[in-house]
Structures are given as structure tokens and as C-alpha cells.
Scaffold this motif. Structure first.
Motif, PDB file in Angstrom:
ATOM      1  N   ALA A  16       0.833  -1.207   0.000  1.00 29.64           N
ATOM      2  CA  ALA A  16       0.000   0.000   0.000  1.00 29.64           C
ATOM      3  C   ALA A  16       0.870   1.260   0.000  1.00 29.64           C
ATOM      4  CB  ALA A  16      -0.928   0.002   1.212  1.00 29.64           C
ATOM      5  N   LEU A  17       1.973   1.247   0.767  1.00 26.46           N
ATOM      6  CA  LEU A  17       2.879   2.396   0.795  1.00 26.46           C
ATOM      7  C   LEU A  17       3.554   2.615  -0.558  1.00 26.46           C
ATOM      8  CD1 LEU A  17       4.603   2.059   4.301  1.00 26.46           C
ATOM      9  CD2 LEU A  17       3.259   4.016   3.471  1.00 26.46           C
ATOM     10  N   ILE A  18       3.953   1.529  -1.205  1.00 23.74           N
ATOM     11  CA  ILE A  18       4.597   1.654  -2.521  1.00 23.74           C
ATOM     12  C   ILE A  18       3.631   2.229  -3.550  1.00 23.74           C
ATOM     13  CG2 ILE A  18       5.594   0.334  -4.422  1.00 23.74           C
ATOM     14  CD1 ILE A  18       6.707  -1.625  -2.322  1.00 23.74           C
ATOM     15  N   ILE A  19       2.406   1.702  -3.565  1.00 21.13           N
ATOM     16  CA  ILE A  19       1.408   2.180  -4.539  1.00 21.13           C
ATOM     17  C   ILE A  19       1.015   3.623  -4.225  1.00 21.13           C
ATOM     18  CG2 ILE A  19      -0.909   1.815  -5.476  1.00 21.13           C
ATOM     19  CD1 ILE A  19      -0.536  -1.177  -4.798  1.00 21.13           C
ATOM     20  N   LEU A  20       0.872   3.933  -2.918  1.00 23.44           N
ATOM     21  CA  LEU A  20       0.544   5.301  -2.527  1.00 23.44           C
ATOM     22  C   LEU A  20       1.644   6.261  -2.968  1.00 23.44           C
ATOM     23  CD1 LEU A  20      -1.319   7.265  -1.025  1.00 23.44           C
ATOM     24  CD2 LEU A  20      -0.117   6.680   1.088  1.00 23.44           C
ATOM     25  N   SER A  21       2.898   5.834  -2.817  1.00 22.49           N
ATOM     26  CA  SER A  21       4.026   6.671  -3.252  1.00 22.49           C
ATOM     27  C   SER A  21       3.965   6.923  -4.756  1.00 22.49           C
ATOM     28  CB  SER A  21       5.350   5.995  -2.875  1.00 22.49           C
ATOM     29  OG  SER A  21       5.452   5.818  -1.487  1.00 22.49           O
ATOM     30  N   PHE A  22       3.586   5.900  -5.504  1.00 20.32           N
ATOM     31  CA  PHE A  22       3.443   6.025  -6.961  1.00 20.32           C
ATOM     32  C   PHE A  22       2.416   7.100  -7.305  1.00 20.32           C
ATOM     33  CE2 PHE A  22       1.171   4.837 -10.853  1.00 20.32           C
ATOM     34  CZ  PHE A  22       2.205   4.733 -11.766  1.00 20.32           C
ATOM     35  N   PHE A  23       1.275   7.079  -6.625  1.00 21.64           N
ATOM     36  CA  PHE A  23       0.225   8.052  -6.917  1.00 21.64           C
ATOM     37  C   PHE A  23       0.573   9.441  -6.383  1.00 21.64           C
ATOM     38  CE2 PHE A  23      -2.279   4.411  -8.068  1.00 21.64           C
ATOM     39  CZ  PHE A  23      -3.156   4.912  -9.038  1.00 21.64           C
ATOM     40  N   TYR A  29       1.892  15.266  -6.672  1.00 17.10           N
ATOM     41  CA  TYR A  29       3.026  16.159  -6.927  1.00 17.10           C
ATOM     42  C   TYR A  29       2.835  17.019  -8.175  1.00 17.10           C
ATOM     43  CZ  TYR A  29       7.814  17.498  -8.250  1.00 17.10           C
ATOM     44  OH  TYR A  29       8.931  18.193  -8.651  1.00 17.10           O
ATOM     45  N   PRO A  30       2.456  16.477  -9.317  1.00 17.69           N
ATOM     46  CA  PRO A  30       2.223  17.330 -10.497  1.00 17.69           C
ATOM     47  C   PRO A  30       1.117  18.352 -10.278  1.00 17.69           C
ATOM     48  CG  PRO A  30       2.445  15.038 -11.165  1.00 17.69           C
ATOM     49  CD  PRO A  30       2.350  15.045  -9.669  1.00 17.69           C
ATOM     50  N   LEU A  31       0.046  17.945  -9.603  1.00 19.58           N
ATOM     51  CA  LEU A  31      -1.057  18.889  -9.366  1.00 19.58           C
ATOM     52  C   LEU A  31      -0.637  19.982  -8.385  1.00 19.58           C
ATOM     53  CD1 LEU A  31      -4.112  16.458  -9.181  1.00 19.58           C
ATOM     54  CD2 LEU A  31      -3.381  17.894 -11.090  1.00 19.58           C
ATOM     55  N   PHE A  32       0.207  19.627  -7.431  1.00 22.38           N
ATOM     56  CA  PHE A  32       0.731  20.639  -6.507  1.00 22.38           C
ATOM     57  C   PHE A  32       1.549  21.679  -7.270  1.00 22.38           C
ATOM     58  CE2 PHE A  32       4.464  22.032  -4.068  1.00 22.38           C
ATOM     59  CZ  PHE A  32       3.832  22.778  -3.079  1.00 22.38           C
ATOM     60  N   LEU A  33       2.356  21.231  -8.228  1.00 24.71           N
ATOM     61  CA  LEU A  33       3.153  22.173  -9.018  1.00 24.71           C
ATOM     62  C   LEU A  33       2.268  23.090  -9.859  1.00 24.71           C
ATOM     63  CD1 LEU A  33       6.208  20.064 -10.271  1.00 24.71           C
ATOM     64  CD2 LEU A  33       6.078  21.646  -8.343  1.00 24.71           C
ATOM     65  N   VAL A  34       1.155  22.542 -10.361  1.00 22.46           N
ATOM     66  CA  VAL A  34       0.208  23.382 -11.110  1.00 22.46           C
ATOM     67  C   VAL A  34      -0.327  24.485 -10.209  1.00 22.46           C
ATOM     68  CG1 VAL A  34      -2.060  23.424 -12.216  1.00 22.46           C
ATOM     69  CG2 VAL A  34      -0.447  21.588 -12.761  1.00 22.46           C
ATOM     70  N   LEU A  35      -0.742  24.117  -9.003  1.00 24.49           N
ATOM     71  CA  LEU A  35      -1.248  25.114  -8.052  1.00 24.49           C
ATOM     72  C   LEU A  35      -0.161  26.130  -7.711  1.00 24.49           C
ATOM     73  CD1 LEU A  35      -3.395  26.156  -6.083  1.00 24.49           C
ATOM     74  CD2 LEU A  35      -2.552  24.492  -4.411  1.00 24.49           C
ATOM     75  N   LYS A  36       1.053  25.657  -7.488  1.00 26.95           N
ATOM     76  CA  LYS A  36       2.158  26.548  -7.138  1.00 26.95           C
ATOM     77  C   LYS A  36       2.429  27.559  -8.245  1.00 26.95           C
ATOM     78  CE  LYS A  36       7.091  26.507  -5.933  1.00 26.95           C
ATOM     79  NZ  LYS A  36       8.296  25.659  -5.752  1.00 26.95           N
ATOM     80  N   LYS A  37       2.475  27.088  -9.489  1.00 32.45           N
ATOM     81  CA  LYS A  37       2.750  27.987 -10.611  1.00 32.45           C
ATOM     82  C   LYS A  37       1.644  29.023 -10.790  1.00 32.45           C
ATOM     83  CE  LYS A  37       5.870  25.464 -13.698  1.00 32.45           C
ATOM     84  NZ  LYS A  37       6.795  26.591 -13.939  1.00 32.45           N
ATOM     85  N   SER A  38       0.424  28.677 -10.387  1.00 28.82           N
ATOM     86  CA  SER A  38      -0.693  29.604 -10.580  1.00 28.82           C
ATOM     87  C   SER A  38      -0.708  30.740  -9.567  1.00 28.82           C
ATOM     88  CB  SER A  38      -2.022  28.836 -10.506  1.00 28.82           C
ATOM     89  OG  SER A  38      -2.291  28.412  -9.184  1.00 28.82           O
ATOM     90  N   LEU A 370      -2.087  -2.883 -10.832  1.00 25.99           N
ATOM     91  CA  LEU A 370      -2.404  -1.956  -9.744  1.00 25.99           C
ATOM     92  C   LEU A 370      -3.885  -1.994  -9.395  1.00 25.99           C
ATOM     93  CD1 LEU A 370      -0.198   1.203 -10.460  1.00 25.99           C
ATOM     94  CD2 LEU A 370       0.248  -0.752  -8.972  1.00 25.99           C
ATOM     95  N   GLY A 371      -4.747  -2.170 -10.403  1.00 28.93           N
ATOM     96  CA  GLY A 371      -6.184  -2.226 -10.139  1.00 28.93           C
ATOM     97  C   GLY A 371      -6.549  -3.371  -9.222  1.00 28.93           C
TER      98      GLY A 371
END
Length: 554
Positions: A16-23, A29-38, A370-371
Motif C-alpha cells: 500500500a505504501l509503494i502504490i501510494l508513493s506512486f500516486f 506532486y504534479p497537481l501541486f506544481l500546477v497550483l504553485k505555478k498559478s 495496480l487495479g
């Protein structure tokens, strides 16, 4: 995480930790960068709302939001106006060839909307066949379906099948004795529909409306191809991010934040509807199709046949035009030939079709593995860690593809995670985008498997992991594979994230179709569209074969 110490380091929590890290890496992380850039000034690094202010104070920008809502609301209402009566008529009246009709409805749903846009350009564009006919017969100056009417037409014909599939499923569980009781009390057929049938299926209608709304508001290909001056939010986001002149990453990020906020709101509304306005029905006496006579039977057949014909017409058009003679792929001339296929499929450097299949299959492999793991963890190993995983894995469901593509470029465009321009970033984007659907279907499957079966295997000496791999996975696999086939169809039809992330080496069928239409190479676009359509049809037939079903439930 608040977990008992004895469970802290078992294999399931480690997974669960490995899969959570993947997501976390490829979603949060990408969505956080979108918010940061905005909200961060790129020159000073200071907090700023200038990008958001720019959007809401400039009519040229915020009118695109109004346009998106106009299109989405009208398409949603029209989709219900078509999907609800067709589902009712197909369930109430014996429609001749109903299995074929239902298959055609599903095929029209599985086809990407932008293929419909391309086909309608061929029919009702400025030089379309029907446009020339209308102008010559009625002496008009009709300039085609570009703009708002065209977008609504294409997206409605592509969205009503979703409403149909949802409501058709609900009608199967409706007890016909309620309808018969109303009839015995003197209610007419129309009164029974509005006072009995519609109220009973209203939760399903509302749920399908929200899903259509979310799908349409995020659509990029259709308004990009036939919108012309009528721009919507996904088109504005793409233009701001990809434009070589006047492009602005920060402003594009702010636009992404706005559309994410809207889709999250819609998702919460959908969850509210599902949780508070849903109930289960047991069909002791299911509604069975009955033979009708007279005007009612004629009207039902005409309505169903004409609507389905319009929905499947784009696929017919692209297949037909792919065999027409042409000059350079742009101008069709009299006669038939394989020119379009020679210029595309048989081109020496053509890697588009192999790319589509290779990237799609790699994404599906990730989705299946993963599913299965995520569904098992969230159902059988429920704790705060797996609950967090369950929530985060739903994020991609509410994120438009173009936003996810931009977020990936923000996050993985420099070392140490330099993935942009590679096949890996395309595969991960496809897998992330379509993962929620397979997770939900796998969760439904595993919920139907009694825990006592797993417990029996453990009592006979098998470890938990062995019981999972040797007992649970094989029992899940038929349903998972069937779900994966439908995910495969949506993966190979993905455009909005592909158009952001692709390179010449990772170009797919959807990107090729889009670029050929933009260039006016309609013959080439038709050939590629035909391959994509036939792939979807074969995948659907394979789904039927593996499941033994003759329909798709949602």
C-alpha cells in the motif's frame, strides 16, 4: 497513519505504501506544481493572484468559462432527452434488431468525440456533402455547423449513450408491478412514465447527468476542431500552454486550477447524489419488452433508429471516405482506391499504429496489476493507509486530460525526473487517467467474493499472499480482463493528454487523426480513424466473448 504496531510492516501495508508513493509522485506532486505555478510570481517568487485576476477581469478569457457551461448544460439536457426515452422504449417495446441497435449505441459511445467532429465536417462543413445539398436545394448560404451548434451536435450524439447505459441498467431493476398498479388505477402511458418511471430512475438520471457534465466540460478535441471562434476552457488552456507566441505557463496553470476546482465540485455533487438519492430496487417482476402495434410501434422504431443512425453516422462516414480517391489526401475525387491507406498504414516510417498498441498495452498491464492490488487492499485490508490510497486513486477521475498532461510536463521536464518526450510519460499518463475505472470494477468483483473462500485456503496451510495469488486473483481475472478491454478502448482513444505529451517518436492514432484534420488531410485522417474504429469494434466483440454478455453495464 494510525495502525496497530503488529500490522505496521506486513506485506500488505508495504504494498500500500509503494502504490501510494506512486500516486503521490504521479498525481499529487504534479497537481501541486500546477497550483504553485498559478499563485507564484516566476520572477520574484512571491505569492500572487495576478493570474487569476487576469482571467476574471478580462472578458476574452472568462467568456470561455461561460461558453464551457453553455455547451455542457445544453449537451447534458439533450443527452437525457435522447438517452432516457431510448432506454425506456428499448426496455418497454420489442424493437426489431434490439441487440444490434444496442451494440451500435455502445460503439458510438466508445468512439472519441473528435472523430465525430471530423465526420460532421465532411457532412456539414462549409464544403460538406449535406451543406452543398442544402444550399442548392433551398437556395441558402448555410456555412456549416462550426461553433456552438456543431459542438453541441457532436457531443450530444456521443454522450447520450452514457445516459442510455445508466438508465437501461436502472430499468432492469424496476419492478413492473408498480407500473401495472398505476395502469389499473387509470393512469395513461404518458402519466405512468412521468409519475412512476422517471421518479424511480431519477437518482440514476442525476448521476449520469453529472458524469456527462464532467466529460463534456473537459473535452478538448471537438471544440478545437469545429469551435472556431467559440472557445472553451480546454481549448484556452491548450493555447496558453502550447502557443509559441504569447504562451504563459503561469496563466495556463491558473486556468488548470479553475477547471480542477470546477470538476472537483461536480465530483462532490455526484457523490452527494449517489449517497443521498440512491436506493436499491428488487425487480420481482422485471419490465419485459412487449410487442406493440400501430402508431406507437412505428414512432418507437423511427425514434430509436433515427437517433442511433445519427450517432453511428460518423463511423460510417470515416470508413466510407477512407476508401475514396484523393489528391494528396486533401481533395476527394470520384472513385474508390486505397490511396489513404498507402499514405498512412503502408508508409515506410509509419510507427503510429505500433505506438498506439504498444503504449496502450503497457498502460493496460499497469492498470490490471495496480487495479487488482488496490481493490484488494481497499476492500480486504481496510485501514487509514488504504483509505488514503482509495481517495487519492480517484483524483485522476476528476482531472481533465489536458490538465494532467500539463501537470506532467511541469513535474517531469528536468532532472532527476526527466520523463518528458519519452514513452514512459505517455504510458503513465494513460494508466493514471484510466485507473479509477478499473479500480471501481475490480472493487465490485472482489466485494462479491466471500472472505470465507480465502479463509479456507489459509486454514489449509496457504499463506495470505499465496491465497491471494492462487485463489482470489484467478477468481477475479475474468471480470478484470473484461474491464481491462473496455479500459483499453478508452486508452487508445485518449487525445487530451496525448496531444500535450507526445513527440514524433510517441505519436498515437488519436494524435495523428487530430493533426491530419488540422492540416486538411482528410483522407489520411479517415484511414487512421477507420483503424481506431475497427479496433474498438473488435475489442467490444472480445468483451462480449469473454463475458458471455450482450451488453455493457455501467
Amino acid at each position: 497513519m494510525n495502525m496497530p504496531a503488529k500490522n505496521k510492516f506486513n506485506i500488505w501495508n508495504i504494498l500500500a505504501l509503494i502504490i501510494l508513493s506512486f500516486f503521490l509522485l504521479f498525481t499529487v506532486y504534479p497537481l501541486f506544481l500546477v497550483l504553485k505555478k498559478s499563485i507564484v510570481d516566476p520572477n520574484t517568487g512571491a505569492f500572487t493572484l495576478s493570474y487569476l485576476t487576469k482571467f476574471f477581469t478580462n472578458k476574452f478569457y472568462w467568456v470561455t468559462l461561460i461558453n464551457s457551461f453553455k455547451v455542457t448544460i445544453v449537451v447534458t439536457l439533450l443527452s437525457v432527452a435522447l438517452g432516457l426515452p431510448i432506454a425506456y422504449l428499448m426496455r418497454k417495446i420489442k424493437i426489431f434488431g434490439n441487440k444490434i441497435v444496442e451494440t451500435l449505441i455502445i460503439i458510438s459511445y466508445l468512439s472519441p468525440p473528435f472523430i465525430g467532429a471530423y465526420a460532421w465536417i465532411q457532412l456539414l462543413g462549409r464544403n460538406g456533402v449535406l451543406t452543398k445539398f442544402i444550399n442548392s436545394i433551398f437556395k441558402l448560404q448555410f456555412n456549416g455547423i462550426y461553433g456552438f451548434p456543431g459542438i453541441v451536435l457532436v457531443l450530444t450524439l456521443q454522450s447520450f449513450p452514457l445516459v442510455y447505459m445508466y438508465i437501461s441498467g436502472a430499468l432492469k431493476n424496476l419492478d413492473n408491478s408498480l407500473d401495472e398498479a398505476a395502469e389499473s388505477l387509470g393512469y395513461t402511458s404518458l402519466e405512468r412514465v412521468f409519475k412512476i418511471i422517471i421518479p424511480l430512475v431519477m437518482p440514476t438520471v442525476l448521476a449520469s447527468c453529472i458524469l456527462v457534465f464532467m466529460r463534456v466540460i473537459a473535452d478538448f478535441g471537438t471544440p478545437m476542431l469545429i469551435g472556431e471562434g467559440f472557445k472553451t476552457m480546454p481549448v484556452l488552456i491548450y493555447n496558453q500552454f502550447m502557443s509559441e507566441v504569447g504562451g504563459d505557463d503561469g496563466f495556463a496553470a491558473a486556468l488548470c486550477v479553475i477547471i480542477i476546482a470546477l470538476t472537483i465540485l461536480l465530483f462532490l455533487i455526484q457523490r452527494f447524489v449517489a449517497n443521498h438519492y440512491s436506493y436499491s430496487m428488487t425487480a420481482l417482476k422485471p419490465m419485459m419488452p412487449q410487442k406493440e402495434k400501430g402508431i406507437k410501434n412505428i414512432f418507437a422504431h423511427l425514434f430509436v433508429y433515427l437517433t442511433v443512425l445519427l450517432a453511428i453516422l460518423p463511423q460510417i462516414v470515416v470508413i466510407y471516405t477512407s476508401f475514396l480517391k484523393n489528391r494528396g489526401g486533401q481533395v476527394f475525387i470520384k472513385g474508390f482506391s486505397l490511396d489513404s491507406y498507402r499514405a498512412t498504414l503502408l508508409a515506410k516510417d509509419n510507427s503510429i499504429i505500433p505506438n498506439t498498441y504498444k503504449l496502450g498495452l503497457a498502460a493496460i498491464l499497469i492498470i490490471i496489476v495496480l487495479g487488482i492490488l488496490i481493490s484488494y487492499l481497499t476492500v480486504r485490508k481496510r485501514n487509514s493507509l488504504t483509505s488514503t490510497l482509495d481517495t487519492i486513486t480517484m483524483f485522476p477521475f476528476i482531472i481533465p486530460g489536458s490538465v494532467l498532461g500539463i501537470a506532467f510536463l511541469f513535474a517531469f521536464n528536468q532532472k532527476p525526473l526527466l520523463l518528458s518526450g519519452t514513452a514512459i510519460i505517455m504510458i503513465i499518463a494513460f494508466a493514471i487517467r484510466r485507473m479509477p475505472y478499473t479500480i471501481r470494477s475490480s472493487t465490485a468483483i472482489i466485494s462479491q467474493i466471500s472472505p470465507s473462500i480465502e479463509e479456507a485456503a489459509i486454514s489449509l496451510g496457504a499463506s495470505e499472499t499465496r491465497a491471494f495469488t492462487r485463489v482470489i486473483v484467478p477468481m477475479m481475472m475474468p471480470g478484470v480482463i473484461a474491464g481491462a478491454i473496455m479500459s483499453w478502448v478508452t486508452v487508445i482513444s485518449e487525445l487530451s493528454s496525448s496531444i500535450i505529451l507526445y513527440t514524433n517518436k510517441t505519436q498515437t492514432l488519436t494524435v495523428a487523426i487530430y493533426t491530419e484534420v488540422i492540416r486538411g488531410n482528410y483522407g489520411n485522417a479517415a484511414a487512421y480513424s477507420t483503424v481506431l474504429t475497427l479496433t474498438s469494434i473488435v475489442s467490444l466483440l472480445l468483451f462480449y466473448k469473454l463475458t458471455g454478455k450482450k451488453e455493457i453495464g455501467v
